[in-house]
Design an enzyme around this catalytic site. Sequence first.
Site, PDB file in Angstrom:
ATOM      1  N   GLU A   1      -6.431  -8.045  -0.609  1.00  0.00           N
ATOM      2  CA  GLU A   1      -6.799  -8.145   0.803  1.00  0.00           C
ATOM      3  C   GLU A   1      -8.290  -7.884   0.940  1.00  0.00           C
ATOM      4  OE1 GLU A   1      -4.734  -5.506   3.470  1.00  0.00           O
ATOM      5  OE2 GLU A   1      -2.815  -5.833   2.486  1.00  0.00           O
TER       6      GLU A   1
ATOM      7  N   GLU B   1       0.807  -1.219   0.000  1.00  0.00           N
ATOM      8  CA  GLU B   1       0.000   0.000   0.000  1.00  0.00           C
ATOM      9  C   GLU B   1       0.844   1.275   0.000  1.00  0.00           C
ATOM     10  OE1 GLU B   1      -2.863  -0.312   3.217  1.00  0.00           O
ATOM     11  OE2 GLU B   1      -4.176  -1.524   1.962  1.00  0.00           O
TER      12      GLU B   1
HETATM   13  C1  GLA Z   1      -4.139  -2.707   5.083  1.00  0.00           C
HETATM   14  C2  GLA Z   1      -2.747  -3.284   5.112  1.00  0.00           C
HETATM   15  C3  GLA Z   1      -2.629  -4.532   5.941  1.00  0.00           C
HETATM   16  C4  GLA Z   1      -3.465  -4.440   7.183  1.00  0.00           C
HETATM   17  C5  GLA Z   1      -4.895  -4.170   6.791  1.00  0.00           C
HETATM   18  C6  GLA Z   1      -5.850  -4.126   7.965  1.00  0.00           C
HETATM   19  O1  GLA Z   1      -4.860  -2.972   3.977  1.00  0.00           O
HETATM   20  O2  GLA Z   1      -2.218  -3.513   3.842  1.00  0.00           O
HETATM   21  O3  GLA Z   1      -1.275  -4.704   6.268  1.00  0.00           O
HETATM   22  O4  GLA Z   1      -2.997  -3.418   7.997  1.00  0.00           O
HETATM   23  O5  GLA Z   1      -4.961  -2.925   6.171  1.00  0.00           O
HETATM   24  O6  GLA Z   1      -7.180  -3.986   7.536  1.00  0.00           O
END
Ligand code: GLA
Length: 676
Positions: A315, A158
Amino acid sequence: MAQFPPIMPDKPVLLHGGDYNPEQWIKEKDVIWPIDMQLAKKAGVNTLSVGIFSWSMLEPEEGVYRFEWLDEVMDMLAQNGIKAILATPSGARPAWMAEKYPEVLRVDAMRHRQLFGTRHNHCLSSPVYREKVRKINTLLAQRYKDHPALGMWHISNEYGGECHCPLCQDAFRKWLKARYGTVDNMNNAFWNTFWSHRYSSFEQVESPSPIGESCNLGLSLAWRRFTSDQFCDFYSWEIAPLKEITPDIPCTANLMDFFPGIDYFKFGKLLDRASWDNYPPWTGDERDKESALHASIMHDIIRGVGGQKPFMMMESSPSAVNWHTINPLRRPGILMLQGLQAIAHGSDTVQYFQFRKGRGSSEQYHGAIIGHDNSDKTRIFREVSEVGQTLAQISEVCGSAPESKVALIYDWDNFWILNEAQFGNNQDKKYIQTVKDHYAAWKALGHQVDMIDQSCDLSPYRIVCGPMQYLLHDGFAEKVEQFVRSGGTYVATYITGWVNEENLAHMGGYPGPLRQVLGIWDEETDALDDTKKNSFTYKGKRYACKEVCALVHPEGANTLAAYENDFYQGMPALTKNAFGKGCAYYIAARTDRDFLKALYADIAEESGLQPLLENVPDGVICTERIGENGRFLFIMNPQPESCTLFLPSCLNLRTKEMLDGEYTLGAYEVLVLKGQ
Ligand code: GLA
Ligand code: ZN
């Protein structure tokens, strides 16, 4: 029909998995890791993302590398038939690096150097940081290049944020110089004679700051473009050794939901596959319809960012997250809907954060496939396993892709500049909301939609909608003219064509270079607060106008509806201009979705466009993927009530039954249908 290769050539199926941090359990690995593998297989997991925040375990001291644990993890994954999405560790760096090389720490807009902590907080200009990243990425690629578990590279995590340190100032000035050539050109582009802000050298320029330049819109836009380009540059830097050593392994970086910091359409061109992290606030009530719509537009944006290829939901949470204000449990069925919704929009993966819940620190209560009970006895585990089974049942969908004749424009330049431009309603120009309203109207009618930006090719489409295209890129208006001339329908709205690529107003009247194709002159724009409304009547039905009403003069266009109140009563609220073989509409006022739905129904009919499903019940979302295995229709009901619809004759891929005619779609049910 486009059939795309599987993301990992030796796993030609839909991928199911998630972020996995076995290194957090290194002291108990003999107990925990075998349980992980056993439960992963039981849940139908075929990929795991490893190494995402592992730098301090991979290089505990400068130059001292410890890959043995990762060797063991990779071997274990391979033995269990699980592919690794192996991360570069640049999402978080070890403390020794910050201690020894403070230049790797970011400086904020107030010019304060940050301390060590959190994650995603390194200076992307720092030569030390870049060298450390290059080194560790190279070592990872060399070590695992022939490893059977290696399926994909997950670059950092991210990407986001910005740094205002001296190194970044220097990089910004170089970027300005490359873009503008001379200081004079830059001054003119930023309109710097205003408030005596003319610079006499690039060295005088500082990034925007509350304690410095905070009102120079041209500079702010340049800074946003620069920081976005910096991520493109850094990503290219990260993948350089990977592409050299493992040229056949695809790379991705996980993107975020309407994230302002990076122009994802530009960034997406660098990715082998686009991927993103999806965290809707599922509440188990009627609000889920809007949450689902939001997830749908984001899936479609990410697919667009990735060039309309199958993408990845990298994710999502298997249960409640821990960072919304209130984190309700997911109602039964929502997890399946969340997963299949991603597939429905063109994702070839359903992945979660996280595979196993950690014992401590800030994500200790974040949803996970395996919880602190360390077992497969949980509701969540069962539901995840059902998703795994379902993905296996519908695997023939893999590699197919949506095909759309409708495109909706959403772009980062307008997102950025409309947040800063001062006119009308300064609390919120509602750019994203407006794009979502247009999207919602098309989805309510049961159409497939591609999300594109101004740089995309318009020729595959019959209808292109560009709501609030305030800033126009050079050449975009010509592209629209060409598209309409050859038979396309373009739809524009209020607040279109005010400024050029540099945020300088178009002289000679709005909508600037789109004036001819739209056949109107947009003279003034009224801002209505919540106490005021206007209205117009379209095809015998009255619709409310709110918030924005443009005062438009037809210049060849026909008026299809006119304002009914205020001093601009009688002026057009909706126009249509014939141009070449096509036409262009101008929606002068902001309305509710009911009007957009009525208008788009008419435009679809005029263009001879069939919806994927007729009479879509309220809140239900339909999509289609087409590939060499057939046409797949997805129908989702993201709400706690069931509804009734009429299906064409088709095969229910999940149950292998034939369906035809009336069907009761249950709460949160998703149909995956194969056309005949
Ligand atoms: C983000 C991050 C993860 C985690 C999630 C929690 O998307 O990439 O590492 O922290 O949030 O929801
Ligand atoms: Zn910096």
